[in-house]
Design a protein around this motif. Sequence first.
Motif, mmCIF file in Angstrom:
data_model
loop_
_atom_site.group_PDB
_atom_site.id
_atom_site.type_symbol
_atom_site.label_atom_id
_atom_site.label_comp_id
_atom_site.label_asym_id
_atom_site.label_seq_id
_atom_site.Cartn_x
_atom_site.Cartn_y
_atom_site.Cartn_z
ATOM 1 N N VAL A 146 6.117 8.431 8.473
ATOM 2 C CA VAL A 146 6.230 7.090 7.914
ATOM 3 C C VAL A 146 5.370 7.016 6.658
ATOM 4 O O VAL A 146 4.186 7.365 6.687
ATOM 5 N N VAL A 147 5.958 6.560 5.558
ATOM 6 C CA VAL A 147 5.253 6.438 4.284
ATOM 7 C C VAL A 147 5.156 4.959 3.928
ATOM 8 O O VAL A 147 6.169 4.251 3.904
ATOM 9 N N THR A 148 3.933 4.488 3.659
ATOM 10 C CA THR A 148 3.679 3.083 3.342
ATOM 11 C C THR A 148 3.138 2.967 1.918
ATOM 12 O O THR A 148 2.681 3.955 1.331
ATOM 13 N N PRO A 149 3.123 1.765 1.339
ATOM 14 C CA PRO A 149 2.633 1.627 -0.040
ATOM 15 C C PRO A 149 1.162 1.970 -0.211
ATOM 16 O O PRO A 149 0.771 2.536 -1.228
ATOM 17 N N GLY A 150 0.316 1.619 0.741
ATOM 18 C CA GLY A 150 -1.115 1.830 0.578
ATOM 19 C C GLY A 150 -1.816 2.089 1.890
ATOM 20 O O GLY A 150 -1.201 2.095 2.967
ATOM 21 N N PRO A 151 -3.147 2.291 1.840
ATOM 22 C CA PRO A 151 -3.900 2.631 3.053
ATOM 23 C C PRO A 151 -3.946 1.511 4.078
ATOM 24 O O PRO A 151 -3.930 1.781 5.280
ATOM 25 N N ASP B 88 8.432 2.433 4.588
ATOM 26 C CA ASP B 88 8.252 1.120 5.213
ATOM 27 C C ASP B 88 7.125 0.338 4.525
ATOM 28 O O ASP B 88 5.954 0.690 4.693
ATOM 29 N N PRO B 89 7.467 -0.735 3.795
ATOM 30 C CA PRO B 89 8.798 -1.151 3.335
ATOM 31 C C PRO B 89 9.223 -0.322 2.134
ATOM 32 O O PRO B 89 8.394 0.068 1.306
ATOM 33 N N ALA B 90 10.508 -0.059 2.007
ATOM 34 C CA ALA B 90 10.994 0.917 1.038
ATOM 35 C C ALA B 90 10.755 0.481 -0.401
ATOM 36 O O ALA B 90 10.292 1.274 -1.229
ATOM 37 N N GLU B 91 11.072 -0.746 -0.734
ATOM 38 C CA GLU B 91 10.993 -1.178 -2.135
ATOM 39 C C GLU B 91 9.570 -1.082 -2.674
ATOM 40 O O GLU B 91 9.327 -0.521 -3.747
ATOM 41 N N ARG B 92 8.610 -1.606 -1.940
ATOM 42 C CA ARG B 92 7.218 -1.541 -2.391
ATOM 43 C C ARG B 92 6.703 -0.108 -2.412
ATOM 44 O O ARG B 92 5.925 0.275 -3.290
ATOM 45 N N THR B 93 7.116 0.702 -1.447
ATOM 46 C CA THR B 93 6.670 2.090 -1.398
ATOM 47 C C THR B 93 7.188 2.867 -2.600
ATOM 48 O O THR B 93 6.451 3.648 -3.217
ATOM 49 N N LEU B 94 8.453 2.674 -2.962
ATOM 50 C CA LEU B 94 9.019 3.378 -4.111
ATOM 51 C C LEU B 94 8.351 2.933 -5.412
ATOM 52 O O LEU B 94 8.087 3.759 -6.298
ATOM 53 N N ASP B 95 8.073 1.634 -5.549
ATOM 54 C CA ASP B 95 7.392 1.141 -6.753
ATOM 55 C C ASP B 95 6.000 1.750 -6.873
ATOM 56 O O ASP B 95 5.582 2.178 -7.960
ATOM 57 N N LEU C 133 15.137 -7.433 3.621
ATOM 58 C CA LEU C 133 16.267 -8.007 2.899
ATOM 59 C C LEU C 133 17.272 -6.920 2.560
ATOM 60 O O LEU C 133 17.016 -5.730 2.734
ATOM 61 N N GLY C 134 18.416 -7.353 2.006
ATOM 62 C CA GLY C 134 19.401 -6.395 1.522
ATOM 63 C C GLY C 134 20.382 -5.976 2.589
ATOM 64 O O GLY C 134 20.338 -6.406 3.747
ATOM 65 N N GLY C 135 21.308 -5.091 2.162
ATOM 66 C CA GLY C 135 22.345 -4.637 3.068
ATOM 67 C C GLY C 135 21.894 -3.459 3.899
ATOM 68 O O GLY C 135 20.713 -3.262 4.157
ATOM 69 N N GLY C 136 22.883 -2.649 4.309
ATOM 70 C CA GLY C 136 22.570 -1.511 5.146
ATOM 71 C C GLY C 136 22.823 -1.797 6.610
ATOM 72 O O GLY C 136 23.442 -2.802 6.989
ATOM 73 N N VAL C 137 22.309 -0.939 7.456
ATOM 74 C CA VAL C 137 22.488 -1.087 8.901
ATOM 75 C C VAL C 137 21.590 -2.210 9.406
ATOM 76 O O VAL C 137 20.407 -2.275 9.074
ATOM 77 N N GLU C 138 22.145 -3.077 10.205
ATOM 78 C CA GLU C 138 21.379 -4.187 10.784
ATOM 79 C C GLU C 138 20.678 -3.702 12.059
ATOM 80 O O GLU C 138 21.312 -3.222 12.986
ATOM 81 N N SER C 139 19.337 -3.836 12.078
ATOM 82 C CA SER C 139 18.564 -3.345 13.226
ATOM 83 C C SER C 139 18.646 -4.264 14.435
ATOM 84 O O SER C 139 18.371 -3.840 15.556
ATOM 85 N N GLY C 140 18.979 -5.525 14.205
ATOM 86 C CA GLY C 140 19.016 -6.478 15.312
ATOM 87 C C GLY C 140 17.660 -6.979 15.735
ATOM 88 O O GLY C 140 17.550 -7.712 16.732
ATOM 89 N N LEU C 141 16.598 -6.623 15.016
ATOM 90 C CA LEU C 141 15.246 -7.065 15.343
ATOM 91 C C LEU C 141 14.905 -8.307 14.521
ATOM 92 O O LEU C 141 14.995 -8.294 13.296
ATOM 93 N N THR C 142 14.516 -9.357 15.198
ATOM 94 C CA THR C 142 14.146 -10.601 14.531
ATOM 95 C C THR C 142 12.761 -11.042 14.988
ATOM 96 O O THR C 142 12.278 -10.631 16.041
ATOM 97 N N GLY C 143 12.144 -11.897 14.179
ATOM 98 C CA GLY C 143 10.846 -12.452 14.538
ATOM 99 C C GLY C 143 11.000 -13.760 15.286
ATOM 100 O O GLY C 143 12.107 -14.169 15.670
ATOM 101 N N TRP C 144 9.868 -14.439 15.465
ATOM 102 C CA TRP C 144 9.881 -15.692 16.219
ATOM 103 C C TRP C 144 10.060 -16.911 15.319
ATOM 104 O O TRP C 144 10.144 -18.031 15.809
#
Length: 653
Positions: A52-57, A290-297, A339-350
């Motif tokens: 798993v790769v994240t944006p920061g420590p 995780d999350p992809a957009e921030r990690t790539l930036d 956000l965005g498209g792709g495969v829906e994980s079905g996991l939601t918050g409260w």
Amino acid sequence: MTLDAIVTALAGSEPVERILLARERPIRVRAEAGEAALVAALATALDVPVLVVTPGPREAEARAAALAALLGEAETALLPAWEAVPYEGIAPAPEIAARRAAAIGRLRRARGRFVAVAPVLGAMQRIVPTLGTIEPIELAPGTALPPDELAGRLEALGYERVDVVSQRGAFAVRGGVVDVFPAGGARPVRLDYWGDEIESIRAFSPASQLSTERLERVVVGPARELVLDAELRARAGERAAALDGRYREGLERIAGGLVPEDVETLAPLLFDELPTPAELLVPGSWVVLDPAERTLDRAEQVAREARALAEAVGWPGPPLVEDLPVALGDRVQVHLGPLGGGVESGLTGWGSAEGDPVELAGRLRELLAQGVRVAVVGRGRGSLERAREVLNDVVDLPGIGTIEADLASGFVARAAGVAVATEEDLFGTRRHTREAPRFTHRRSDAIADELEPGDLAVHRVHGIGRYAGIVHREIGGAARDYLVLEYAQGDRLFVPSDQVGMVARYVGGDPPAIHRLGGSDWARATARVRRAVRDMAGELVRLYTVRMSIPGRAFGPDTPWQRELEDAFPHVETPDQLRVIDEVKRDMERPVPMDRLILRRRGVRQDRDRDAGGVQGGRRPASSGGGCSSPTTHAGASSTCGTFRERFGARSR
């Protein structure tokens, strides 16, 4: 129901099967909540390691903590990054080096379900080929290993020989006693010898140098990522002639039997190939951003800065930091995001129910009626008891499982038929942070507030200079701020803004002489200080020898209601606070006088220190008590008193 059962249910759910069968590369997955649970489910379903790769420590530490709760400590690892880009010539601290060696060692051996978490710099940086393969020193009472031989082995592992052990990666030898602070350990240990055999091992406090408890075993791992041997030293001598400047000098020092401070940064000049963490994974392993957009930036930013620094310092070797696509290679990538498209994980918050116990209890009742298995997770028994009290009037408690684990946020997975609610979901965010505050770095604008141009400043390596301000410079297309320190004979030192922790304001008495860069004045001054500290330590040892001979009053161990109070503490303790709390309790349980003064800066986290002494001393209110000294202002005293009343209720006044 256990967290492992929840992960297993997720692994067999339809959304996870869709992710496993997806043909697009990378696989984009939408997850509103429960990202750690989804990663754990993927690792379970694949039965291979996942990186798993994240944006920061901070994100990496939070995700690693959640995965450890879901999978267990044995199947998770956190791979920290260096605190500076490798081209800057700053080697990792012993603690970071030890943690990285342990994580890489486990990653090399991982075959089945296993998750390693790394910030983006840690995933992009190439590593020493021998990292994680060096065997540690295992010590136990009865081990036959003479002190001199042990000292030689510790020096080979990168430990520094000192007079008084107070920091990780240091050791001291005093006759038949060896003190060593393991690079990856929480406390230093003291080895008492009988001849050439270890008679006993005891942990001790680095502040007081007093022993605290006996240990049956201690493991001492490397304090450096690059452990030098005869072959590497010979190779350094062969390759030094092809280099210039400090790189040639560094290899010549290695060949001559020395260990430069920045030895890890010279590793690419000694090896032909250096792998990335992803290249150590077994075939079939996956990588999750995780999350992809921030990690790539963040990856693009790190790569840009690394290239600029390499060009600015004239780096002569292969790249130390690769672009993220190169570092990850051909591994299957999963890009997580809310956000965005792709495969829906079905996991939601409260959603709106977070922090609202009544609404959340109603949601739990609805889920139970639909046949969904529900678990409430808390970090301690006290938290779970309060959760039961809140839910008792709304939900049928026998239908809800309670789990004690360190999980920050919950989720609903209807496709898997499971839901998790944490104490934060019930009561709102109760802790300001899930990891200890970092004190090793300061922002450049913060140091600028402490210093004015013309003030004397101290650099940890180069000594006393005069602060000349902050300049903004662009090197190789990367712009950053630099602190400017002026030294004798017109020398100037430009300190990058992310290294301001190396600089402090001079707070001594009479104005000292300005040092010269590369001179020996600073080394002589620090040597005098070390001798003075050694003499002071001797005086303290003699003083405490007398104090320990005076009888005192011993209190009993913790009671259940005290542990419940500690579980309910609403903030996360720093490592220093946990150490102080433990030492205060141990001191109060010993039949000798306690000499302890706790100093702190204003903030919310000092309350546990006061609580520890207050509860421990106040368990016999008729004959004993605990107290603290508050600030001199009335407002400060009122605030302290209010905190005690909030924590202890009717038991404080």
